[in-house]
Design a protein around this motif. Structure first.
Motif, PDB file in Angstrom:
ATOM      1  N   TRP A 179      89.467   3.005  50.446  1.00  0.00           N
ATOM      2  CA  TRP A 179      87.803   2.787  50.783  1.00  0.00           C
ATOM      3  C   TRP A 179      87.667   3.510  48.366  1.00  0.00           C
ATOM      4  O   TRP A 179      88.193   4.702  48.938  1.00  0.00           O
ATOM      5  CB  TRP A 179      87.062   3.467  51.514  1.00  0.00           C
ATOM      6  CG  TRP A 179      87.223   3.583  52.308  1.00  0.00           C
ATOM      7  CD1 TRP A 179      87.833   3.271  53.870  1.00  0.00           C
ATOM      8  CD2 TRP A 179      86.487   1.757  52.922  1.00  0.00           C
ATOM      9  NE1 TRP A 179      88.145   2.415  54.660  1.00  0.00           N
ATOM     10  CE2 TRP A 179      86.426   2.148  54.412  1.00  0.00           C
ATOM     11  CE3 TRP A 179      85.602   1.096  52.596  1.00  0.00           C
ATOM     12  CZ2 TRP A 179      86.494   0.890  55.280  1.00  0.00           C
ATOM     13  CZ3 TRP A 179      84.839   0.568  53.846  1.00  0.00           C
ATOM     14  CH2 TRP A 179      85.037   0.427  54.791  1.00  0.00           C
ATOM     15  N   PHE A 180      86.480   2.899  48.780  1.00  0.00           N
ATOM     16  CA  PHE A 180      85.933   3.174  47.227  1.00  0.00           C
ATOM     17  C   PHE A 180      84.693   3.314  47.662  1.00  0.00           C
ATOM     18  O   PHE A 180      84.222   2.424  48.067  1.00  0.00           O
ATOM     19  CB  PHE A 180      86.354   2.245  45.881  1.00  0.00           C
ATOM     20  CG  PHE A 180      87.607   2.480  45.323  1.00  0.00           C
ATOM     21  CD1 PHE A 180      88.888   1.774  46.276  1.00  0.00           C
ATOM     22  CD2 PHE A 180      88.039   2.962  44.243  1.00  0.00           C
ATOM     23  CE1 PHE A 180      90.241   1.528  45.722  1.00  0.00           C
ATOM     24  CE2 PHE A 180      89.697   3.269  44.066  1.00  0.00           C
ATOM     25  CZ  PHE A 180      90.483   2.572  44.598  1.00  0.00           C
ATOM     26  N   ARG A 181      83.695   3.255  46.002  1.00  0.00           N
ATOM     27  CA  ARG A 181      82.127   3.278  46.314  1.00  0.00           C
ATOM     28  C   ARG A 181      81.873   3.696  44.313  1.00  0.00           C
ATOM     29  O   ARG A 181      82.635   3.570  43.657  1.00  0.00           O
ATOM     30  CB  ARG A 181      81.584   4.704  46.768  1.00  0.00           C
ATOM     31  CG  ARG A 181      81.259   6.106  46.397  1.00  0.00           C
ATOM     32  CD  ARG A 181      80.725   6.846  47.277  1.00  0.00           C
ATOM     33  NE  ARG A 181      81.067   8.156  46.647  1.00  0.00           N
ATOM     34  CZ  ARG A 181      80.365   9.252  47.313  1.00  0.00           C
ATOM     35  NH1 ARG A 181      80.853   9.021  48.877  1.00  0.00           N
ATOM     36  NH2 ARG A 181      81.137  10.474  46.752  1.00  0.00           N
ATOM     37  N   GLN A 182      80.801   3.203  44.171  1.00  0.00           N
ATOM     38  CA  GLN A 182      79.948   2.452  43.227  1.00  0.00           C
ATOM     39  C   GLN A 182      78.719   2.552  43.183  1.00  0.00           C
ATOM     40  O   GLN A 182      78.126   2.109  43.524  1.00  0.00           O
ATOM     41  CB  GLN A 182      80.924   1.295  42.167  1.00  0.00           C
ATOM     42  CG  GLN A 182      80.300   1.313  40.791  1.00  0.00           C
ATOM     43  CD  GLN A 182      80.731  -0.270  40.091  1.00  0.00           C
ATOM     44  OE1 GLN A 182      80.911  -1.255  41.291  1.00  0.00           O
ATOM     45  NE2 GLN A 182      81.099   0.267  38.934  1.00  0.00           N
ATOM     46  N   LEU A 229      87.811   7.680  46.933  1.00  0.00           N
ATOM     47  CA  LEU A 229      87.022   8.509  47.770  1.00  0.00           C
ATOM     48  C   LEU A 229      88.102   8.518  49.263  1.00  0.00           C
ATOM     49  O   LEU A 229      88.796   9.597  49.703  1.00  0.00           O
ATOM     50  CB  LEU A 229      85.999   7.218  48.937  1.00  0.00           C
ATOM     51  CG  LEU A 229      84.640   7.251  48.896  1.00  0.00           C
ATOM     52  CD1 LEU A 229      83.874   6.091  49.372  1.00  0.00           C
ATOM     53  CD2 LEU A 229      84.671   8.649  47.920  1.00  0.00           C
ATOM     54  N   SER A 230      89.263   7.686  49.793  1.00  0.00           N
ATOM     55  CA  SER A 230      90.340   7.782  50.338  1.00  0.00           C
ATOM     56  C   SER A 230      91.638   6.438  50.996  1.00  0.00           C
ATOM     57  O   SER A 230      91.009   5.274  50.601  1.00  0.00           O
ATOM     58  CB  SER A 230      89.755   7.620  52.099  1.00  0.00           C
ATOM     59  OG  SER A 230      90.067   8.242  53.049  1.00  0.00           O
ATOM     60  N   GLU A 252      75.201  10.410  47.476  1.00  0.00           N
ATOM     61  CA  GLU A 252      76.277   9.554  47.982  1.00  0.00           C
ATOM     62  C   GLU A 252      75.706   7.736  48.134  1.00  0.00           C
ATOM     63  O   GLU A 252      76.295   6.890  48.963  1.00  0.00           O
ATOM     64  CB  GLU A 252      77.060   9.495  48.990  1.00  0.00           C
ATOM     65  CG  GLU A 252      78.060  10.843  48.593  1.00  0.00           C
ATOM     66  CD  GLU A 252      78.183  11.429  49.827  1.00  0.00           C
ATOM     67  OE1 GLU A 252      77.410  11.975  51.408  1.00  0.00           O
ATOM     68  OE2 GLU A 252      79.770  12.012  50.087  1.00  0.00           O
ATOM     69  N   THR A 253      75.414   7.522  48.008  1.00  0.00           N
ATOM     70  CA  THR A 253      74.025   5.998  47.789  1.00  0.00           C
ATOM     71  C   THR A 253      74.969   5.532  47.030  1.00  0.00           C
ATOM     72  O   THR A 253      74.973   5.587  45.527  1.00  0.00           O
ATOM     73  CB  THR A 253      72.386   6.226  46.634  1.00  0.00           C
ATOM     74  OG1 THR A 253      72.112   6.527  48.703  1.00  0.00           O
ATOM     75  CG2 THR A 253      72.233   4.487  47.208  1.00  0.00           C
ATOM     76  N   ALA A 254      75.012   4.234  47.688  1.00  0.00           N
ATOM     77  CA  ALA A 254      76.159   3.646  46.538  1.00  0.00           C
ATOM     78  C   ALA A 254      76.578   2.222  47.454  1.00  0.00           C
ATOM     79  O   ALA A 254      76.380   1.696  48.204  1.00  0.00           O
ATOM     80  CB  ALA A 254      77.261   4.472  46.739  1.00  0.00           C
ATOM     81  N   VAL A 255      77.327   0.910  46.131  1.00  0.00           N
ATOM     82  CA  VAL A 255      78.104  -0.181  47.050  1.00  0.00           C
ATOM     83  C   VAL A 255      79.237   1.121  47.507  1.00  0.00           C
ATOM     84  O   VAL A 255      80.301   0.556  47.226  1.00  0.00           O
ATOM     85  CB  VAL A 255      77.951  -1.262  46.532  1.00  0.00           C
ATOM     86  CG1 VAL A 255      78.573  -2.595  47.403  1.00  0.00           C
ATOM     87  CG2 VAL A 255      76.438  -1.686  46.148  1.00  0.00           C
ATOM     88  N   TYR A 256      80.002   0.193  48.899  1.00  0.00           N
ATOM     89  CA  TYR A 256      81.116   1.279  49.235  1.00  0.00           C
ATOM     90  C   TYR A 256      82.114  -0.290  50.046  1.00  0.00           C
ATOM     91  O   TYR A 256      81.552  -0.965  50.104  1.00  0.00           O
ATOM     92  CB  TYR A 256      81.311   1.671  50.826  1.00  0.00           C
ATOM     93  CG  TYR A 256      80.119   3.058  50.338  1.00  0.00           C
ATOM     94  CD1 TYR A 256      79.177   3.490  49.787  1.00  0.00           C
ATOM     95  CD2 TYR A 256      81.346   4.253  50.889  1.00  0.00           C
ATOM     96  CE1 TYR A 256      78.617   4.459  49.815  1.00  0.00           C
ATOM     97  CE2 TYR A 256      81.168   5.695  50.635  1.00  0.00           C
ATOM     98  CZ  TYR A 256      79.721   5.834  50.170  1.00  0.00           C
ATOM     99  OH  TYR A 256      78.951   7.138  50.280  1.00  0.00           O
ATOM    100  N   TYR A 257      82.868  -0.150  48.792  1.00  0.00           N
ATOM    101  CA  TYR A 257      84.226  -0.867  48.699  1.00  0.00           C
ATOM    102  C   TYR A 257      85.930  -0.752  49.827  1.00  0.00           C
ATOM    103  O   TYR A 257      85.653   0.313  49.543  1.00  0.00           O
ATOM    104  CB  TYR A 257      84.501  -1.576  47.749  1.00  0.00           C
ATOM    105  CG  TYR A 257      83.343  -1.762  46.920  1.00  0.00           C
ATOM    106  CD1 TYR A 257      82.054  -1.269  45.817  1.00  0.00           C
ATOM    107  CD2 TYR A 257      82.975  -3.370  46.807  1.00  0.00           C
ATOM    108  CE1 TYR A 257      81.641  -1.784  45.599  1.00  0.00           C
ATOM    109  CE2 TYR A 257      82.270  -3.590  45.494  1.00  0.00           C
ATOM    110  CZ  TYR A 257      81.607  -2.903  44.729  1.00  0.00           C
ATOM    111  OH  TYR A 257      81.032  -3.683  44.558  1.00  0.00           O
ATOM    112  N   CYS A 258      86.525  -1.752  50.093  1.00  0.00           N
ATOM    113  CA  CYS A 258      87.636  -1.275  51.301  1.00  0.00           C
ATOM    114  C   CYS A 258      88.373  -2.219  49.802  1.00  0.00           C
ATOM    115  O   CYS A 258      88.138  -3.262  49.439  1.00  0.00           O
ATOM    116  CB  CYS A 258      87.480  -1.894  52.246  1.00  0.00           C
ATOM    117  SG  CYS A 258      87.166  -3.581  52.413  1.00  0.00           S
ATOM    118  N   ALA A 259      89.519  -1.753  49.789  1.00  0.00           N
ATOM    119  CA  ALA A 259      90.481  -2.201  48.417  1.00  0.00           C
ATOM    120  C   ALA A 259      91.546  -2.157  49.439  1.00  0.00           C
ATOM    121  O   ALA A 259      92.243  -1.085  50.151  1.00  0.00           O
ATOM    122  CB  ALA A 259      90.863  -1.949  47.471  1.00  0.00           C
TER     123      ALA A 259
END
Length: 127
Positions: free
Chosen positions: A36-39, A48-49, A90-97
């Motif tokens: 997980w990432f966020r931008q 993130l993790s 922590e407001t952001a767009v969260y992405y999985c990769a």
């Protein structure tokens, strides 16, 4: 074509919780780890993790350790991120990769290594 589809984002108050999901689909989706990432607006992607898909070993950035929990459901081919005690910053767009190859260490958790990305889900934490 491998697809990662995130869901579970939304608006939450400071201190609240959300659970993100990332459903993986596609033929012969091979991965060593999922992450997980966020931008946030105007910022780079932030790791993130991560979780090793075969053995479930987990890794966290210091900024989320103790508040976020990564998990996976092998049968459903789905990745999760439980987020507690959320903060406005922590407001952001969260992405999985997903990373197809084995790599050990936090130096591996960078955008350039990832082989697959989801489209992202917006998380907004109100103050």
């Amino acid at each position: 074509q491998v697809q990662l589809v995130e869901s579970g984002g939304g608006l939450v108050q400071t201190g609240g919780s959300l659970r993100l999901s990332c459903a993986a689909s596609g033929p012969t989706f091979s991965r060593d780890s999922m992450l997980w990432f966020r931008q946030a607006p105007g910022k780079d992607h932030e790791f993130l993790s991560a979780i090793r898909w075969n053995n479930g070993n987990t890794y966290y950035a210091e900024s989320v350790k103790g508040r976020f929990t990564i998990s996976r459901d092998n049968a459903k081919n789905t990745l999760y991120l439980q987020m507690n005690s959320l903060k406005p910053e922590e407001t952001a767009v969260y992405y999985c990769a997903a990373d197809r190859d084995y790599c050990l260490g936090f130096g591996c958790y960078v955008r350039s290594r990832m082989d697959y990305w989801g489209q992202g889900t917006q998380v907004t934490v109100s103050s």
